[in-house]
Design a protein around this motif. Sequence first.
Motif, PDB file in Angstrom:
ATOM      1  N   MET A   1      21.230  39.459 -10.770  1.00 45.26           N
ATOM      2  CA  MET A   1      22.080  38.798 -11.763  1.00 45.26           C
ATOM      3  C   MET A   1      21.265  38.396 -12.989  1.00 45.26           C
ATOM      4  SD  MET A   1      24.718  36.226  -9.842  1.00 45.26           S
ATOM      5  CE  MET A   1      26.231  36.852  -9.153  1.00 45.26           C
TER       6      MET A   1
ATOM      7  N   GLY B   1      27.450  35.453   5.124  1.00 45.92           N
ATOM      8  CA  GLY B   1      26.948  34.711   3.988  1.00 45.92           C
ATOM      9  C   GLY B   1      26.718  33.252   4.304  1.00 45.92           C
TER      10      GLY B   1
ATOM     11  N   ASP C   1      24.388  34.590 -15.922  1.00 42.25           N
ATOM     12  CA  ASP C   1      25.296  34.510 -14.771  1.00 42.25           C
ATOM     13  C   ASP C   1      24.997  33.267 -13.939  1.00 42.25           C
ATOM     14  OD1 ASP C   1      26.491  36.988 -15.412  1.00 42.25           O
ATOM     15  OD2 ASP C   1      24.930  38.079 -14.315  1.00 42.25           O
TER      16      ASP C   1
ATOM     17  N   GLU D   1      18.802  42.393  -1.693  1.00 46.34           N
ATOM     18  CA  GLU D   1      19.881  42.309  -2.681  1.00 46.34           C
ATOM     19  C   GLU D   1      21.244  42.009  -2.070  1.00 46.34           C
ATOM     20  OE1 GLU D   1      19.845  45.802  -5.096  1.00 46.34           O
ATOM     21  OE2 GLU D   1      17.790  45.468  -5.786  1.00 46.34           O
ATOM     22  N   ARG D   2      21.402  42.191  -0.760  1.00 47.08           N
ATOM     23  CA  ARG D   2      22.721  41.979  -0.156  1.00 47.08           C
ATOM     24  C   ARG D   2      23.050  40.513   0.069  1.00 47.08           C
ATOM     25  NH1 ARG D   2      22.979  45.834   4.971  1.00 47.08           N
ATOM     26  NH2 ARG D   2      21.058  44.709   5.364  1.00 47.08           N
ATOM     27  N   GLU D   3      22.047  39.679   0.181  1.00 50.66           N
ATOM     28  CA  GLU D   3      22.277  38.270   0.471  1.00 50.66           C
ATOM     29  C   GLU D   3      22.829  37.535  -0.756  1.00 50.66           C
ATOM     30  OE1 GLU D   3      22.058  36.469   3.127  1.00 50.66           O
ATOM     31  OE2 GLU D   3      20.773  37.506   4.543  1.00 50.66           O
ATOM     32  N   THR D   4      23.699  36.576  -0.504  1.00 47.10           N
ATOM     33  CA  THR D   4      24.264  35.735  -1.561  1.00 47.10           C
ATOM     34  C   THR D   4      23.788  34.312  -1.361  1.00 47.10           C
ATOM     35  OG1 THR D   4      26.227  37.127  -1.693  1.00 47.10           O
ATOM     36  CG2 THR D   4      26.404  34.934  -2.639  1.00 47.10           C
TER      37      THR D   4
ATOM     38  N   GLY E   1      26.886  31.414  -4.942  1.00 51.35           N
ATOM     39  CA  GLY E   1      27.241  32.737  -5.430  1.00 51.35           C
ATOM     40  C   GLY E   1      26.165  33.530  -6.145  1.00 51.35           C
ATOM     41  N   GLY E   2      24.995  32.958  -6.397  1.00 48.28           N
ATOM     42  CA  GLY E   2      23.928  33.689  -7.084  1.00 48.28           C
ATOM     43  C   GLY E   2      23.365  34.815  -6.238  1.00 48.28           C
ATOM     44  N   ARG E   3      22.885  35.877  -6.915  1.00 53.64           N
ATOM     45  CA  ARG E   3      22.331  37.036  -6.201  1.00 53.64           C
ATOM     46  C   ARG E   3      21.168  37.622  -6.986  1.00 53.64           C
ATOM     47  NH1 ARG E   3      26.317  39.430  -2.602  1.00 53.64           N
ATOM     48  NH2 ARG E   3      25.195  41.387  -2.686  1.00 53.64           N
TER      49      ARG E   3
END
Length: 201
Positions: A132, A48, A136, A120-123, A127-129
């Motif tokens: 969301m 990350g 959020d 979708e796996r990356e942050t 912390g946003g993804r």
Amino acid sequence: MRLLLPLVLLAMLAACKPAATPATSAAPAEPVAAPQAEAPGAAAAQQGLAGFGGYGDVRLGIPAADMEQAWGGALERLGPPPEPADGCHYLRPKRAARSAEDQAFMLEGGRFVRYDIEGERETAPGGGRIGMHRSDIARLYPNQVEARPHHYTDGEYLRIRDPAGGAGVLVFETDGRGDDARVLAWRVGLPPQVDYVEGCS
């Protein structure tokens, strides 16, 4: 003498018996799998390392000539050669199989200025993804979100400046404007390139 003979025979038979085997035996050790070599840049993705200042060792503002060394592997150009030669274009990791998780690195003026994420796996930093809700994002980045209307849809660009005071800006794209709107993609870069709405334009 007749009594001694049977006793001698019994003693000989007892000596010929095989030794008793233990009731339990240790299970054979399972082979340990050798660690597999990771693709260049894989460590950055897993740990990350997306940040306001760049992606892992690929720091915003570095010269284009230093990109592959910073990434730790080969990069290939997306699309035709830019005109002029230092015009806006993208590089991506050179791999046999393409993945939705691949990062796209934007260069302009001979320097690295932005990276785009659609997997979708990356942050994102903070912390946003992808996936969301807009609510959020507001919770993760309190009092930091600057919302701008999307150029083509009824969604928004949610712009967040580096809280440490760096030049990098994080931008989330949403599919709507309410709290239930979802993040579709995000990117980090330097102005003005981070605000380009169609990649290099």
